[in-house]
Design an enzyme around this catalytic site. Structure first.
Site, PDB file in Angstrom:
ATOM      1  N   ALA A   1       0.699   5.163  -2.110  1.00 39.26           N
ATOM      2  CA  ALA A   1       0.492   5.463  -3.530  1.00 39.26           C
ATOM      3  C   ALA A   1       1.666   5.083  -4.453  1.00 39.26           C
ATOM      4  O   ALA A   1       1.470   4.358  -5.434  1.00 39.26           O
ATOM      5  CB  ALA A   1       0.105   6.933  -3.672  1.00 39.26           C
TER       6      ALA A   1
ATOM      7  N   ARG B   1       0.868  -1.180   0.000  1.00 40.79           N
ATOM      8  CA  ARG B   1       0.000   0.000   0.000  1.00 40.79           C
ATOM      9  C   ARG B   1       0.904   1.229   0.000  1.00 40.79           C
ATOM     10  O   ARG B   1       2.121   1.128   0.082  1.00 40.79           O
ATOM     11  CB  ARG B   1      -1.014  -0.014   1.153  1.00 40.79           C
ATOM     12  CG  ARG B   1      -0.635  -0.631   2.445  1.00 40.79           C
ATOM     13  CD  ARG B   1       0.505   0.032   3.170  1.00 40.79           C
ATOM     14  NE  ARG B   1       0.272   1.452   3.338  1.00 40.79           N
ATOM     15  CZ  ARG B   1       1.216   2.334   3.582  1.00 40.79           C
ATOM     16  NH1 ARG B   1       2.495   1.962   3.680  1.00 40.79           N
ATOM     17  NH2 ARG B   1       0.954   3.609   3.724  1.00 40.79           N
TER      18      ARG B   1
ATOM     19  N   ASP C   1      -1.929  10.988  -1.768  1.00 42.39           N
ATOM     20  CA  ASP C   1      -2.391   9.978  -2.733  1.00 42.39           C
ATOM     21  C   ASP C   1      -2.787  10.601  -4.068  1.00 42.39           C
ATOM     22  O   ASP C   1      -2.705   9.957  -5.111  1.00 42.39           O
ATOM     23  CB  ASP C   1      -3.559   9.184  -2.147  1.00 42.39           C
ATOM     24  CG  ASP C   1      -3.047   8.254  -1.065  1.00 42.39           C
ATOM     25  OD1 ASP C   1      -2.866   8.717   0.074  1.00 42.39           O
ATOM     26  OD2 ASP C   1      -2.770   7.091  -1.379  1.00 42.39           O
TER      27      ASP C   1
END
Ligand code: MRU
Length: 342
Positions: free
Chosen positions: A47, A45, A236
């Site tokens: 971005a 995980r 993100d």
């Protein structure tokens, strides 16, 4: 440096971030479906790391396809691409990496399947390598926002684990420490997935950087008491005007930082900028499954059928952001990303 993701033989390996810090185990993906599932389940995980994983996923998909005709090749490529694209909607880097892979695919279409597979693998490796280099530059551009003796509040994990290496927000911390500054990091635990408690704490310990864990609802009070010098978070997706989507809870931290006169910075690569968006209102926000909120550490903490909301990200309006640190430098408001040179 910490191994987040790596290409090994005909497979991708990643450290299983769901198991940290209790267990350091690696997951090996041999198919693009396995990579897509690893992204969805948050084995990997953050971005930029999601972008690298998707690029390698695409390589695996193309390597294992048998496409006998140009037309079936085309259809297979589209299917693999769409599957990887569907994994997580908010991280701009996912789409950015896939778009880059598509450009490499198109540039090598006439070269034959073998040459094309080689070119795609090279492109994915370049995405990984460049992300690590980018983060070091972000560190250099951002390190002066941290003074000697500072306490840095961060939210979620924007470190080596969230990127190819070094990290964005934590890259800035690493660069400041590298200058010989004494820095202490306050890590928000980051409910519900606990990236701060599980990952940021673990990662900083590996580098012997002092870290203090706090629950999310303590941050405002600590800022009010003058215990936080500066806030640095990752991102993100960043719109052209600087509105920034990041892990849920970031918005609250930003508002409280402004109220208490604590500078709030975002550190992210340009691959997080979505130049198609004028502001943050159209950023897609992922809603995750209710169990993440009903449970803590896999144990039920409420009624099993209580209604739950679980937006995984929020958008911090640019007016709360003192600066955005990218590999190009430190931008100050008003931000105008994607419009001319930064
Ligand atoms: O849901 P996650 O853990 O993928 O969310 C990650 C974050 O919000 C990070 O802060 C962001 O991706 C920046 S990582 C360099």
């Amino acid at each position: 440096m910490l191994p987040t993701i790596a290409w090994r033989g005909q497979s991708v390996i990643m450290i299983d971030q769901r198991k940290l810090p209790g267990q350091e185990v690696y997951v090996r993906c041999r198919t693009y479906i396995q990579v897509a599932q690893a992204i969805e389940k948050m084995v990997i995980r953050g971005a930029p790391a999601i972008g690298v994983a998707a690029a390698y996923g695409l390589v695996l998909g193309v390597m294992t396809m048998r496409a006998e005709t140009a037309r079936s090749l085309e259809a297979d490529f589209e299917r693999i691409y769409r599957r990887l694209e569907r994994t997580r909607p908010t991280a701009r880097n996912l789409f950015w990496a896939l778009e880059r892979m598509r450009a490499a695919y198109e540039a090598n279409r006439g070269a034959g399947l073998r040459a094309m597979k080689r070119a795609l693998l090279e492109e994915a490796k370049a995405i990984e390598r460049e992300d690590a280099e980018t983060n070091r530059l972000i560190g250099v551009h951002g390190r002066d926002v941290i003074t000697d003796g500072a306490t840095v509040l961060t939210h979620c994990n924007a470190g080596a684990l969230a990127t190819a290496a070094y990290g964005t927000a934590l890259g800035v911390v690493r660069a400041a420490v590298g200058q010989g500054k004494k820095v202490r990091v306050f890590a928000d635990e980051t409910r519900p997935f606990l990236q701060g408690a599980r990952l940021t704490v673990w990662e900083l310990r590996q580098d012997d950087i002092p870290v203090v864990l706090v629950t999310d609802n303590m941050a405002g009070w600590l800022m009010h008491r003058g215990e936080i010098s500066v806030v640095i978070v990752g991102a993100d997706r960043i719109a052209r005007n600087g509105d920034t989507a990041n892990k849920i809870g970031t918005y609250s931290v930003a508002v409280l930082a402004k109220e208490n006169g604590v500078p709030f910075y975002v550190a992210a690569p340009m691959s997080t900028v979505d130049a198609a968006l004028a502001d943050g209102s159209a950023i897609p926000i992922e809603e995750r499954k209710p169990e993440e909120v009903r449970e803590a550490g896999g144990r039920l903490i409420t009624l099993p059928d209580v209604e739950v909301r679980n937006p995984a990200f929020d958008v911090t309006p640019a007016r709360y952001i003192r600066g955005i640190i990218t590999e190009r430098g430190l931008s100050r408001p008003p931000f105008s990303f994607g419009v001319g040179p930064q």
